[in-house]
Design a protein around this motif. Structure first.
Motif, PDB file in Angstrom:
ATOM      1  N   PHE A   6       0.847  -1.184   0.000  1.00 23.49           N
ATOM      2  CA  PHE A   6       0.000   0.000   0.000  1.00 23.49           C
ATOM      3  C   PHE A   6       0.885   1.237   0.000  1.00 23.49           C
ATOM      4  CE2 PHE A   6      -2.902  -3.175   1.451  1.00 23.49           C
ATOM      5  CZ  PHE A   6      -4.125  -2.795   0.915  1.00 23.49           C
ATOM      6  N   PHE A   7       0.367   2.316  -0.506  1.00 17.07           N
ATOM      7  CA  PHE A   7       1.096   3.571  -0.564  1.00 17.07           C
ATOM      8  C   PHE A   7       0.510   4.539   0.451  1.00 17.07           C
ATOM      9  CE2 PHE A   7       1.158   1.565  -4.693  1.00 17.07           C
ATOM     10  CZ  PHE A   7       2.505   1.579  -5.008  1.00 17.07           C
ATOM     11  N   VAL A   8       1.331   5.446   0.928  1.00 15.76           N
ATOM     12  CA  VAL A   8       0.890   6.481   1.859  1.00 15.76           C
ATOM     13  C   VAL A   8       1.047   7.819   1.159  1.00 15.76           C
ATOM     14  CG1 VAL A   8       1.305   7.555   4.100  1.00 15.76           C
ATOM     15  CG2 VAL A   8       1.643   5.091   3.818  1.00 15.76           C
ATOM     16  N   MET A   9       0.019   8.652   1.237  1.00 15.48           N
ATOM     17  CA  MET A   9       0.057   9.948   0.581  1.00 15.48           C
ATOM     18  C   MET A   9      -0.543  10.987   1.513  1.00 15.48           C
ATOM     19  SD  MET A   9      -2.473  10.730  -2.645  1.00 15.48           S
ATOM     20  CE  MET A   9      -3.975   9.953  -2.107  1.00 15.48           C
ATOM     21  N   GLU A  10      -0.042  12.205   1.419  1.00  9.94           N
ATOM     22  CA  GLU A  10      -0.618  13.310   2.165  1.00  9.94           C
ATOM     23  C   GLU A  10      -1.260  14.262   1.170  1.00  9.94           C
ATOM     24  OE1 GLU A  10       0.531  16.893   5.226  1.00  9.94           O
ATOM     25  OE2 GLU A  10       1.870  15.175   5.053  1.00  9.94           O
ATOM     26  N   ALA A  11      -2.508  14.640   1.453  1.00  9.70           N
ATOM     27  CA  ALA A  11      -3.234  15.582   0.602  1.00  9.70           C
ATOM     28  C   ALA A  11      -4.230  16.334   1.467  1.00  9.70           C
ATOM     29  CB  ALA A  11      -3.970  14.846  -0.520  1.00  9.70           C
ATOM     30  N   SER A  27      -9.589   0.611 -14.642  1.00  8.55           N
ATOM     31  CA  SER A  27      -8.689   1.238 -13.691  1.00  8.55           C
ATOM     32  C   SER A  27      -9.378   1.178 -12.335  1.00  8.55           C
ATOM     33  CB  SER A  27      -8.446   2.691 -14.113  1.00  8.55           C
ATOM     34  OG  SER A  27      -7.549   3.320 -13.245  1.00  8.55           O
ATOM     35  N   SER A  28      -8.621   0.947 -11.262  1.00 11.33           N
ATOM     36  CA  SER A  28      -9.249   0.846  -9.942  1.00 11.33           C
ATOM     37  C   SER A  28      -8.348   1.418  -8.858  1.00 11.33           C
ATOM     38  CB  SER A  28      -9.586  -0.614  -9.623  1.00 11.33           C
ATOM     39  OG  SER A  28      -8.405  -1.373  -9.566  1.00 11.33           O
ATOM     40  N   GLU A  29      -8.971   1.718  -7.724  1.00  9.72           N
ATOM     41  CA  GLU A  29      -8.225   2.270  -6.601  1.00  9.72           C
ATOM     42  C   GLU A  29      -8.981   2.034  -5.298  1.00  9.72           C
ATOM     43  OE1 GLU A  29      -6.022   6.119  -6.542  1.00  9.72           O
ATOM     44  OE2 GLU A  29      -7.756   6.746  -5.364  1.00  9.72           O
ATOM     45  N   LEU A  30      -8.246   1.700  -4.257  1.00 13.88           N
ATOM     46  CA  LEU A  30      -8.751   1.650  -2.892  1.00 13.88           C
ATOM     47  C   LEU A  30      -8.095   2.817  -2.173  1.00 13.88           C
ATOM     48  CD1 LEU A  30     -10.057   0.318  -0.365  1.00 13.88           C
ATOM     49  CD2 LEU A  30      -7.952  -1.023  -0.151  1.00 13.88           C
ATOM     50  N   LEU A  31      -8.887   3.689  -1.572  1.00 14.48           N
ATOM     51  CA  LEU A  31      -8.381   4.888  -0.890  1.00 14.48           C
ATOM     52  C   LEU A  31      -8.972   4.905   0.521  1.00 14.48           C
ATOM     53  CD1 LEU A  31      -6.814   7.588  -1.202  1.00 14.48           C
ATOM     54  CD2 LEU A  31      -8.947   8.594  -2.017  1.00 14.48           C
ATOM     55  N   ILE A  32      -8.098   4.955   1.529  1.00 11.88           N
ATOM     56  CA  ILE A  32      -8.527   4.884   2.924  1.00 11.88           C
ATOM     57  C   ILE A  32      -8.109   6.152   3.662  1.00 11.88           C
ATOM     58  CG2 ILE A  32      -8.315   3.595   5.086  1.00 11.88           C
ATOM     59  CD1 ILE A  32      -7.454   1.173   3.290  1.00 11.88           C
ATOM     60  N   ASP A  33      -9.037   6.709   4.426  1.00 12.08           N
ATOM     61  CA  ASP A  33      -8.779   7.862   5.285  1.00 12.08           C
ATOM     62  C   ASP A  33      -8.887   7.373   6.727  1.00 12.08           C
ATOM     63  OD1 ASP A  33      -8.678  10.238   6.684  1.00 12.08           O
ATOM     64  OD2 ASP A  33     -10.547  11.040   5.882  1.00 12.08           O
ATOM     65  N   PRO A  34      -7.779   6.929   7.332  1.00 14.73           N
ATOM     66  CA  PRO A  34      -7.850   6.366   8.685  1.00 14.73           C
ATOM     67  C   PRO A  34      -8.404   7.343   9.720  1.00 14.73           C
ATOM     68  CG  PRO A  34      -5.712   5.900   7.697  1.00 14.73           C
ATOM     69  CD  PRO A  34      -6.414   6.883   6.805  1.00 14.73           C
ATOM     70  N   ALA A  35      -7.997   8.606   9.652  1.00 11.59           N
ATOM     71  CA  ALA A  35      -8.447   9.583  10.650  1.00 11.59           C
ATOM     72  C   ALA A  35      -9.947   9.835  10.544  1.00 11.59           C
ATOM     73  CB  ALA A  35      -7.680  10.894  10.485  1.00 11.59           C
ATOM     74  N   GLY A  36     -10.483   9.758   9.354  1.00 15.31           N
ATOM     75  CA  GLY A  36     -11.914   9.990   9.153  1.00 15.31           C
ATOM     76  C   GLY A  36     -12.737   8.720   9.192  1.00 15.31           C
ATOM     77  N   SER A  37     -12.088   7.580   9.428  1.00 16.52           N
ATOM     78  CA  SER A  37     -12.779   6.283   9.477  1.00 16.52           C
ATOM     79  C   SER A  37     -13.627   6.046   8.238  1.00 16.52           C
ATOM     80  CB  SER A  37     -13.643   6.171  10.731  1.00 16.52           C
ATOM     81  OG  SER A  37     -12.860   6.291  11.887  1.00 16.52           O
ATOM     82  N   SER A  38     -13.065   6.356   7.070  1.00 18.53           N
ATOM     83  CA  SER A  38     -13.806   6.148   5.834  1.00 18.53           C
ATOM     84  C   SER A  38     -12.874   5.645   4.739  1.00 18.53           C
ATOM     85  CB  SER A  38     -14.501   7.440   5.402  1.00 18.53           C
ATOM     86  OG  SER A  38     -13.569   8.488   5.282  1.00 18.53           O
ATOM     87  N   ALA A  39     -13.486   5.099   3.699  1.00 16.89           N
ATOM     88  CA  ALA A  39     -12.720   4.560   2.581  1.00 16.89           C
ATOM     89  C   ALA A  39     -13.576   4.588   1.327  1.00 16.89           C
ATOM     90  CB  ALA A  39     -12.285   3.131   2.878  1.00 16.89           C
ATOM     91  N   SER A  40     -12.927   4.441   0.191  1.00 22.57           N
ATOM     92  CA  SER A  40     -13.660   4.371  -1.075  1.00 22.57           C
ATOM     93  C   SER A  40     -12.989   3.350  -1.973  1.00 22.57           C
ATOM     94  CB  SER A  40     -13.694   5.734  -1.765  1.00 22.57           C
ATOM     95  OG  SER A  40     -12.386   6.074  -2.199  1.00 22.57           O
ATOM     96  N   LEU A  80     -12.805  13.003  -4.189  1.00 25.60           N
ATOM     97  CA  LEU A  80     -13.014  12.330  -2.902  1.00 25.60           C
ATOM     98  C   LEU A  80     -12.239  13.016  -1.785  1.00 25.60           C
ATOM     99  CD1 LEU A  80     -12.864   8.632  -4.080  1.00 25.60           C
ATOM    100  CD2 LEU A  80     -14.817   9.730  -2.974  1.00 25.60           C
ATOM    101  N   ILE A  81     -10.981  13.330  -2.039  1.00 26.62           N
ATOM    102  CA  ILE A  81     -10.138  13.962  -1.020  1.00 26.62           C
ATOM    103  C   ILE A  81     -10.615  15.373  -0.714  1.00 26.62           C
ATOM    104  CG2 ILE A  81      -7.818  14.880  -0.594  1.00 26.62           C
ATOM    105  CD1 ILE A  81      -6.751  12.367  -2.021  1.00 26.62           C
ATOM    106  N   GLY A  82     -11.038  16.100  -1.733  1.00 27.67           N
ATOM    107  CA  GLY A  82     -11.428  17.497  -1.537  1.00 27.67           C
ATOM    108  C   GLY A  82     -12.842  17.722  -1.038  1.00 27.67           C
ATOM    109  N   ALA A  83     -13.764  16.801  -1.368  1.00 30.63           N
ATOM    110  CA  ALA A  83     -15.165  17.066  -1.044  1.00 30.63           C
ATOM    111  C   ALA A  83     -15.846  15.979  -0.215  1.00 30.63           C
ATOM    112  CB  ALA A  83     -15.954  17.275  -2.341  1.00 30.63           C
ATOM    113  N   VAL A  84     -15.524  14.724  -0.427  1.00 28.69           N
ATOM    114  CA  VAL A  84     -16.259  13.653   0.241  1.00 28.69           C
ATOM    115  C   VAL A  84     -15.654  13.292   1.595  1.00 28.69           C
ATOM    116  CG1 VAL A  84     -17.034  11.251   0.058  1.00 28.69           C
ATOM    117  CG2 VAL A  84     -17.067  12.742  -1.963  1.00 28.69           C
ATOM    118  N   PHE A  85     -14.374  12.963   1.639  1.00 26.89           N
ATOM    119  CA  PHE A  85     -13.760  12.554   2.899  1.00 26.89           C
ATOM    120  C   PHE A  85     -13.850  13.623   3.992  1.00 26.89           C
ATOM    121  CE2 PHE A  85     -11.190   9.246   0.506  1.00 26.89           C
ATOM    122  CZ  PHE A  85     -11.881   8.177   1.054  1.00 26.89           C
TER     123      PHE A  85
END
Length: 92
Positions: A6-11, A27-40, A80-85
């Motif tokens: 898995f990769f770690v990114m800051e945004a 094309s696919s992606e799993l994106l997890i926001d641990p601090a927000g307890s959410s994923a897509s 997702l990073i800017g509006a949903v999470f």
């Protein structure tokens, strides 16, 4: 930075964990926001059929470095990073 496949990114001031990939036709992606307890999970079709390109039309750009302005997965990630999470992170 990478750990266990898995990769770690800051945004947007937050840390995300993700894994993405593509192949002819999708094309696919799993994106997890641990601090927000959410994923897509993003799964999108592409116009790439997977067929070998003609020699005079070789794709000059690596699939591992997609253009964030034309790659659908990159555009959806930004949304997702800017509006949903952030909505879910505010509920904590």
């Amino acid at each position: 930075m990478m750990g266990l496949g898995f990769f770690v990114m800051e945004a947007e001031g937050r840390h995300f964990i993700y894994h993405d990939g593509d192949q002819g036709g999708f094309s696919s992606e799993l994106l997890i926001d641990p601090a927000g307890s959410s994923a897509s999970i993003l799964v999108v079709n592409t116009i790439d059929t997977g067929a070998p390109p003609q020699k005079d039309a070789l794709h000059p750009q690596s699939n591992t470095e997609p253009d964030p302005h034309t790659d659908l997965r990159q555009m959806l990630r930004a949304a997702l990073i800017g509006a949903v999470f952030p909505v879910y992170a505010e509920k904590d």
